[in-house]
Design a protein around this motif. Sequence first.
Motif, PDB file in Angstrom:
ATOM      1  N   ALA A 134      14.786   6.449   0.603  1.00 38.86           N
ATOM      2  CA  ALA A 134      13.626   7.324   0.767  1.00 38.86           C
ATOM      3  C   ALA A 134      12.529   7.006  -0.240  1.00 38.86           C
ATOM      4  O   ALA A 134      11.335   7.127   0.067  1.00 38.86           O
ATOM      5  N   ALA A 135      12.919   6.585  -1.447  1.00 36.82           N
ATOM      6  CA  ALA A 135      11.924   6.258  -2.467  1.00 36.82           C
ATOM      7  C   ALA A 135      11.085   5.057  -2.063  1.00 36.82           C
ATOM      8  O   ALA A 135       9.900   4.972  -2.400  1.00 36.82           O
ATOM      9  N   ALA A 136      11.679   4.126  -1.316  1.00 36.97           N
ATOM     10  CA  ALA A 136      10.935   2.948  -0.865  1.00 36.97           C
ATOM     11  C   ALA A 136      10.042   3.263   0.324  1.00 36.97           C
ATOM     12  O   ALA A 136       9.046   2.566   0.563  1.00 36.97           O
ATOM     13  N   ILE A 137      10.383   4.316   1.062  1.00 37.80           N
ATOM     14  CA  ILE A 137       9.609   4.662   2.251  1.00 37.80           C
ATOM     15  C   ILE A 137       8.225   5.174   1.882  1.00 37.80           C
ATOM     16  O   ILE A 137       7.249   4.919   2.585  1.00 37.80           O
ATOM     17  N   VAL A 138       8.125   5.879   0.757  1.00 35.88           N
ATOM     18  CA  VAL A 138       6.840   6.476   0.368  1.00 35.88           C
ATOM     19  C   VAL A 138       5.735   5.431   0.260  1.00 35.88           C
ATOM     20  O   VAL A 138       4.687   5.576   0.916  1.00 35.88           O
ATOM     21  N   PRO A 139       5.885   4.359  -0.528  1.00 32.86           N
ATOM     22  CA  PRO A 139       4.792   3.374  -0.588  1.00 32.86           C
ATOM     23  C   PRO A 139       4.555   2.661   0.739  1.00 32.86           C
ATOM     24  O   PRO A 139       3.428   2.247   1.033  1.00 32.86           O
ATOM     25  N   MET A 140       5.613   2.512   1.564  1.00 29.89           N
ATOM     26  CA  MET A 140       5.425   1.900   2.879  1.00 29.89           C
ATOM     27  C   MET A 140       4.496   2.745   3.741  1.00 29.89           C
ATOM     28  O   MET A 140       3.563   2.236   4.377  1.00 29.89           O
ATOM     29  N   VAL A 141       4.759   4.050   3.760  1.00 27.58           N
ATOM     30  CA  VAL A 141       3.961   4.955   4.582  1.00 27.58           C
ATOM     31  C   VAL A 141       2.535   5.050   4.047  1.00 27.58           C
ATOM     32  O   VAL A 141       1.563   5.067   4.813  1.00 27.58           O
ATOM     33  N   ILE A 142       2.398   5.121   2.712  1.00 30.96           N
ATOM     34  CA  ILE A 142       1.060   5.151   2.113  1.00 30.96           C
ATOM     35  C   ILE A 142       0.275   3.910   2.532  1.00 30.96           C
ATOM     36  O   ILE A 142      -0.895   3.990   2.926  1.00 30.96           O
ATOM     37  N   GLY A 143       0.924   2.757   2.438  1.00 26.90           N
ATOM     38  CA  GLY A 143       0.262   1.516   2.822  1.00 26.90           C
ATOM     39  C   GLY A 143      -0.166   1.521   4.272  1.00 26.90           C
ATOM     40  O   GLY A 143      -1.278   1.100   4.608  1.00 26.90           O
ATOM     41  N   PHE A 144       0.711   2.013   5.151  1.00 28.96           N
ATOM     42  CA  PHE A 144       0.354   2.059   6.565  1.00 28.96           C
ATOM     43  C   PHE A 144      -0.838   2.967   6.797  1.00 28.96           C
ATOM     44  O   PHE A 144      -1.782   2.598   7.515  1.00 28.96           O
ATOM     45  N   ALA A 145      -0.823   4.166   6.200  1.00 28.82           N
ATOM     46  CA  ALA A 145      -1.918   5.114   6.397  1.00 28.82           C
ATOM     47  C   ALA A 145      -3.243   4.544   5.911  1.00 28.82           C
ATOM     48  O   ALA A 145      -4.276   4.656   6.590  1.00 28.82           O
ATOM     49  N   GLN A 146      -3.220   3.925   4.745  1.00 24.85           N
ATOM     50  CA  GLN A 146      -4.452   3.397   4.169  1.00 24.85           C
ATOM     51  C   GLN A 146      -5.007   2.223   4.972  1.00 24.85           C
ATOM     52  O   GLN A 146      -6.208   2.161   5.265  1.00 24.85           O
ATOM     53  N   ILE A 147      -4.120   1.305   5.343  1.00 25.06           N
ATOM     54  CA  ILE A 147      -4.590   0.107   6.043  1.00 25.06           C
ATOM     55  C   ILE A 147      -4.932   0.410   7.492  1.00 25.06           C
ATOM     56  O   ILE A 147      -5.960  -0.042   8.016  1.00 25.06           O
ATOM     57  N   ALA A 148      -4.094   1.207   8.161  1.00 26.25           N
ATOM     58  CA  ALA A 148      -4.269   1.448   9.593  1.00 26.25           C
ATOM     59  C   ALA A 148      -5.624   2.052   9.917  1.00 26.25           C
ATOM     60  O   ALA A 148      -6.258   1.688  10.911  1.00 26.25           O
ATOM     61  N   ALA A 149      -6.074   2.989   9.085  1.00 26.04           N
ATOM     62  CA  ALA A 149      -7.366   3.625   9.345  1.00 26.04           C
ATOM     63  C   ALA A 149      -8.486   3.109   8.451  1.00 26.04           C
ATOM     64  O   ALA A 149      -9.656   3.178   8.825  1.00 26.04           O
TER      65      ALA A 149
END
Length: 205
Positions: A134-149
């Motif tokens: 779960a700790a690794a998921i946080v930066p993955m999701v942040i990266g997706f949100a920032q880059i995707a939009a």
Amino acid sequence: FLQEPIYDIVGAVWYPQYGQTPLFRAFNYSIPAWMLPAYAWYIAGQGYWMFRKFETGVSSAQLWRYYGLFWISNLLLELPGLALGIYVYYGPQPFKLLGFPLWMAMTNSLMPILLGVTYLSLREILVGRRVWIAAAIVPMVIGFAQIAAGWPTWLALNSGQGLLVTHAAACVSLGLSLTIVYLVSCKFCAVPGTAPSRSAALAAH
């Protein structure tokens, strides 16, 4: 928060390099220590809150209200710091409100929502020793949100063009942000008249 210097470079954010307690330094940026509690509240705290909401069932209308709420909470987080001068957005930033470029909320408001649905989808997997993933998921999701939009506005801000181009790019970023929320609502939100835990049932599949 270790990704912060990358987003600051492409998003044209600058922190004074003196007079603040640095948390770490990368890419010639010193990231101030106050970023840590800010991330803990805005991303981890609100992300967990959204997970609990999705777990019990969220309607599409509620999701859009939460999306707006995260815009407001982003403003409440950013405006005091900008007013105090502890950091600044530079360059031809589009749609600025009291120094805050609103396109940032288009990406930041996605992070709690995407964290919530990601943990909902993986909750049966993240048990036992795997809970630490779960700790690794946080930066993955942040990266997706920032880059995707955010990528259209990032390109415009670093293209050497002016406000006309960055405003147009920010409109594209807004469209991408709204599209992501719409897709989440289609997949995870309860339909009126159906079982209230439909979002959880969908995630289990």
